[in-house]
Write an enzyme that holds these catalytic residues in place. Sequence first.
Site: not given
Ligand code: 3NM
Length: 217
Positions: A117, A46, A146
């Site tokens: 997603s 990503r 994000k």
């Molecule tokens: N997508 P971390 S939250 C890439 O809610 C991503 O769809 C999300 O990162 C969604 O593990 C997210 O550091 C970030 O919190 C996840």
Amino acid sequence: MSRISIEQMRNLLKVYFIMGSNNCQQEPTHVLELALKGGITLFQFREKGTSAYTGDEKYQFAKKLQTICKENNVPFIVNDDVELALLLDADGVHIGQDDESAEMVRRKIGNKILGVSTHNLEEVEKAIAEGADYVGIGPIYSTTTKEDAKSAQGTTLIAEVRSKGIEIPIVGIGGITSENASPIIKSGADGIAVITDISLANDPRENASKLINSISI
Ligand code: 3NM
């Protein structure tokens, strides 16, 4: 090659590590190697954000990470960039709600893995109808990784999807660590997807292995 089976997909989603160059402080190839040693079951490339690689640099970087995944027999999924996934002959593509439709991506990638997603039941049902092999549901907990993440929603949607008897493989995402992972599996998800808990860990191998243990409930 036919579409991945539900059982195979469920197994791959257990600990799904997502990473791009912006998510790391250590050398990304090293982080990925350690995460694989710790037992991650799936990897997503990503590459996003202001200082992200583009063009040939992005391709070369992706190729390096893909080679490491291949050596470890862990499938390599590309976020958003369908053309890159096809160029690399990656194992799959993951898209969000703002990207091209799942239906269109499915047509382009044939039987490769397709993840979408989702943030509500309607999006989950649409993703299934359009050919998703799994859905990501999040953010479960609050996250700053994000930029445009929605507010944390806990495990409610996962439980709702399962209460309707929908069997699509599910991975939870957002703010997940080995300390808070187990309710996600208990609510019906097949696995957890993480960025920072592994990418910024002092010891990515140890954190990956703790995540594996945390979902063995
Ligand atoms: N997508 P971390 S939250 C890439 O809610 C991503 O769809 C999300 O990162 C969604 O593990 C997210 O550091 C970030 O919190 C996840």
